[in-house]
Design a protein around this motif. Sequence first.
Motif, PDB file in Angstrom:
ATOM      1  N   TYR A   1      -9.309  -4.797   0.176  1.00  0.00           N
ATOM      2  CA  TYR A   1      -8.479  -5.417   0.039  1.00  0.00           C
ATOM      3  C   TYR A   1      -8.805  -6.667   1.099  1.00  0.00           C
ATOM      4  CZ  TYR A   1      -6.378  -2.994  -3.968  1.00  0.00           C
ATOM      5  OH  TYR A   1      -6.126  -2.887  -4.997  1.00  0.00           O
TER       6      TYR A   1
ATOM      7  N   PHE B   1       0.534  -1.391  -0.319  1.00  0.00           N
ATOM      8  CA  PHE B   1      -0.148   0.036   0.539  1.00  0.00           C
ATOM      9  C   PHE B   1       0.570   1.620  -0.265  1.00  0.00           C
ATOM     10  CE2 PHE B   1      -2.718  -3.584   1.889  1.00  0.00           C
ATOM     11  CZ  PHE B   1      -3.591  -3.397   1.555  1.00  0.00           C
TER      12      PHE B   1
ATOM     13  N   LYS C   1     -11.732  -0.862  -3.557  1.00  0.00           N
ATOM     14  CA  LYS C   1     -11.007   0.261  -2.132  1.00  0.00           C
ATOM     15  C   LYS C   1     -11.282  -1.280  -1.134  1.00  0.00           C
ATOM     16  CE  LYS C   1     -13.082   3.346  -1.337  1.00  0.00           C
ATOM     17  NZ  LYS C   1     -13.929   4.897  -0.445  1.00  0.00           N
TER      18      LYS C   1
ATOM     19  N   SER D   1       1.913   3.146  -2.971  1.00  0.00           N
ATOM     20  CA  SER D   1       1.515   4.285  -3.036  1.00  0.00           C
ATOM     21  C   SER D   1       0.189   4.510  -3.259  1.00  0.00           C
ATOM     22  CB  SER D   1       1.768   3.998  -4.593  1.00  0.00           C
ATOM     23  OG  SER D   1       1.400   2.667  -5.102  1.00  0.00           O
ATOM     24  N   LYS D   2      -0.234   3.439  -2.107  1.00  0.00           N
ATOM     25  CA  LYS D   2      -2.023   3.425  -2.095  1.00  0.00           C
ATOM     26  C   LYS D   2      -2.364   4.237  -0.731  1.00  0.00           C
ATOM     27  CE  LYS D   2      -3.274  -0.073  -4.568  1.00  0.00           C
ATOM     28  NZ  LYS D   2      -1.680  -0.337  -5.002  1.00  0.00           N
ATOM     29  N   THR D   3      -3.642   5.011  -0.631  1.00  0.00           N
ATOM     30  CA  THR D   3      -3.793   5.853   0.752  1.00  0.00           C
ATOM     31  C   THR D   3      -4.616   5.040   2.002  1.00  0.00           C
ATOM     32  OG1 THR D   3      -3.345   7.745   0.141  1.00  0.00           O
ATOM     33  CG2 THR D   3      -4.739   7.696   1.907  1.00  0.00           C
TER      34      THR D   3
ATOM     35  N   SER E   1     -11.319   4.918  -5.976  1.00  0.00           N
ATOM     36  CA  SER E   1     -10.860   3.399  -7.021  1.00  0.00           C
ATOM     37  C   SER E   1     -11.655   3.080  -6.808  1.00  0.00           C
ATOM     38  CB  SER E   1      -9.198   3.171  -6.244  1.00  0.00           C
ATOM     39  OG  SER E   1      -9.465   1.655  -6.788  1.00  0.00           O
TER      40      SER E   1
ATOM     41  N   LEU F   1      -9.139   1.439   1.297  1.00  0.00           N
ATOM     42  CA  LEU F   1      -8.406   2.839   0.719  1.00  0.00           C
ATOM     43  C   LEU F   1      -9.632   3.671   0.365  1.00  0.00           C
ATOM     44  CD1 LEU F   1      -6.406   1.022  -2.120  1.00  0.00           C
ATOM     45  CD2 LEU F   1      -6.094   0.964  -0.015  1.00  0.00           C
ATOM     46  N   LYS F   2      -8.617   5.292   0.783  1.00  0.00           N
ATOM     47  CA  LYS F   2      -9.278   6.586   0.441  1.00  0.00           C
ATOM     48  C   LYS F   2      -9.380   6.543  -1.191  1.00  0.00           C
ATOM     49  CE  LYS F   2      -8.231   8.811   4.235  1.00  0.00           C
ATOM     50  NZ  LYS F   2      -7.388   9.926   5.149  1.00  0.00           N
ATOM     51  N   GLY F   3     -10.293   7.447  -1.690  1.00  0.00           N
ATOM     52  CA  GLY F   3     -10.181   7.813  -2.506  1.00  0.00           C
ATOM     53  C   GLY F   3     -10.996   7.113  -4.096  1.00  0.00           C
TER      54      GLY F   3
END
Length: 364
Positions: A173, A145, A171, A147-149, A168, A164-166
Amino acid sequence: MEEDEEKEEIWSWGAGTDGQLGTGRLEDELIPQLLQSSLFSAASPISTLACGGAHVLALTSDGKVITWGRGTSGQLGHGDILSCSQPSYVKSLDNFAISYVSAGWAYSAFVSDGGRLFTCGDGSFGQLGHGTYESHCSPVEVSFFGSKTVEQIACGMRHSLVLLKGGSIDKVYGFGSGKRGQLGISKEKVRSICSPQAVSGFGNIGIVSISANGDHSAALSADGHLFTWGRSFNSKFDECCPQNISSSLQFTQVALGWSHALALTSDGEVFMLGGRQHGMLSDPQKSNNVKLVSESSGEAVLEKVLGLDGVKVEQIAAGSGVIKTWGWGEHGQLGLGNTLDQTSPQVVGLGCQHRIRNPKSKID
């Protein structure tokens, strides 16, 4: 956890033979015990408590982490495999402001305010997400993670979910044990995976929160829909993909137990999946018991919890300023002064009037 206008207090009860109650004693407690650690007096207020198999994570309002209890797999994050009956800081996280914590059976996870994920403890099922099945006694960043938030982490018995935020599509996992379908990564059960894989079945649905406990997984969508997968609550068929619980109700919170789940509606009503054993449900024969059905099976699986009539519940674990518990009581974990099971909600007394506040605690 509780607080009044002058000070904050933390109470614990139940099984304590690994030091997980934080009292300094290695014994069960049948009634609530006030934690006297000087560390809490000096620390910033506790904002979150997360309870694992026999260890506890406490997150302070300024982003520091305090742990205690069983440490034999490194789950306390202290750099060793020793248990600890007194709360202690996780010093290796001092350079980070931690915003979210979760405790699995024998492992722990921490999310920084920058969206970085760290895990430690038992990794024998891949539940740490490091691409190996190794255990770690200090928190290690999950490089997948990088490169992810990360927004949330949810730890079950031996599996983990990450939100995850954002915007995508992928989201959510999963990684770790998947023997009951709790990872949600394929239509077939998988023994275990040690690297995160995307949970399938959500499509463009906006997921806002995730939960994991035992071999169960759950998620809530932005419009209040409840999804569950993993070990079946009705003891028939496990689900490998998220299943929408069909209902006209809007759910705002979900909390997973060992063999049951609680769901809170926007109207303050509490419903339960499973939980037939140990009196976790009130009398199922009562005629006013509201039942909902699962879209996939058409069977009644979600029932309204009785004994809370006239009470608008604000939190599943602590509502309207009091704590009410029911279910399995063998180790005194209900806090009622005995080891009996309870079939309906009972008020836990703290010796005087207290206002309960712990909006993010995970009760396992």
